[in-house]
Design a protein around this motif. Structure first.
Motif, PDB file in Angstrom:
ATOM      1  N   UNK A 154       1.486  -3.769   3.166  1.00  0.00           N
ATOM      2  CA  UNK A 154       1.281  -2.332   3.042  1.00  0.00           C
ATOM      3  C   UNK A 154       1.987  -1.577   4.160  1.00  0.00           C
ATOM      4  N   UNK A 155       1.929  -2.098   5.368  1.00  0.00           N
ATOM      5  CA  UNK A 155       2.561  -1.420   6.503  1.00  0.00           C
ATOM      6  C   UNK A 155       4.064  -1.296   6.295  1.00  0.00           C
ATOM      7  N   UNK A 156       4.700  -2.370   5.881  1.00  0.00           N
ATOM      8  CA  UNK A 156       6.141  -2.340   5.623  1.00  0.00           C
ATOM      9  C   UNK A 156       6.500  -1.382   4.503  1.00  0.00           C
ATOM     10  N   UNK A 157       5.690  -1.372   3.446  1.00  0.00           N
ATOM     11  CA  UNK A 157       5.942  -0.457   2.329  1.00  0.00           C
ATOM     12  C   UNK A 157       5.761   0.993   2.747  1.00  0.00           C
ATOM     13  N   UNK A 158       4.716   1.268   3.524  1.00  0.00           N
ATOM     14  CA  UNK A 158       4.469   2.637   3.973  1.00  0.00           C
ATOM     15  C   UNK A 158       5.642   3.140   4.813  1.00  0.00           C
ATOM     16  N   UNK A 159       6.156   2.292   5.677  1.00  0.00           N
ATOM     17  CA  UNK A 159       7.317   2.683   6.487  1.00  0.00           C
ATOM     18  C   UNK A 159       8.536   2.928   5.607  1.00  0.00           C
ATOM     19  N   UNK A 160       8.735   2.059   4.640  1.00  0.00           N
ATOM     20  CA  UNK A 160       9.924   2.164   3.791  1.00  0.00           C
ATOM     21  C   UNK A 160       9.892   3.384   2.880  1.00  0.00           C
ATOM     22  N   UNK A 161       8.733   3.657   2.273  1.00  0.00           N
ATOM     23  CA  UNK A 161       8.656   4.763   1.314  1.00  0.00           C
ATOM     24  C   UNK A 161       8.236   6.073   1.958  1.00  0.00           C
TER      25      UNK A 161
END
Length: 126
Positions: free
Chosen positions: A46-53
């Motif tokens: 989730x952390x990686x996705x939040x940063x990416x999107x």
């Protein structure tokens, strides 16, 4: 899909159309579409996705929950974190095709996101 009489394609059953509409409905928000696009490139937490999107952790988590309930993504535990991945490769194909085609058109027109089709779709409430 098989061809019906008159050379056209046969209409799919109402249930199939409803399932397709539900899947498209889930992907109708830019955030969820971006999440699926990102997961199509590889799994992420989730952390990686939040940063990416560019979303907040709670928001991305809510989107993932909806996508997971619909069977479009799944998760697995990796130590203390949940890792998400696309659970339906056909959805990846559709997303890559649509986003890829639109990106290609935007590149040719020199105006990303401002094609006549984009304006028409927004006017129609899509």
């Amino acid at each position: 899909m098989s061809r019906g009489s008159g050379g056209g394609f046969q209409d799919p059953p109402a249930e199939v159309l409803a399932q397709a509409a539900a899947a498209f409905g889930l992907l109708a928000t830019p955030a969820r579409l971006h999440i699926v696009w990102a997961l199509a490139q590889g799994e992420s937490d989730v952390t990686g996705l939040a940063e990416r999107v560019g979303g907040t952790l709670p928001s991305v988590s809510q989107h993932l929950t909806k996508l997971k309930l619909a069977g479009l993504v799944r998760s697995r535990r990796e130590g203390r974190r949940q890792v998400y991945l696309v659970d339906d490769p056909d959805v990846v194909t559709v997303v890559r095709l649509m986003v890829g085609q639109l990106a290609e058109r935007a590149g040719r027109s020199g105006h990303p996101g401002r094609s006549a089709r984009t304006v028409r779709l927004r006017e129609l409430g899509a």
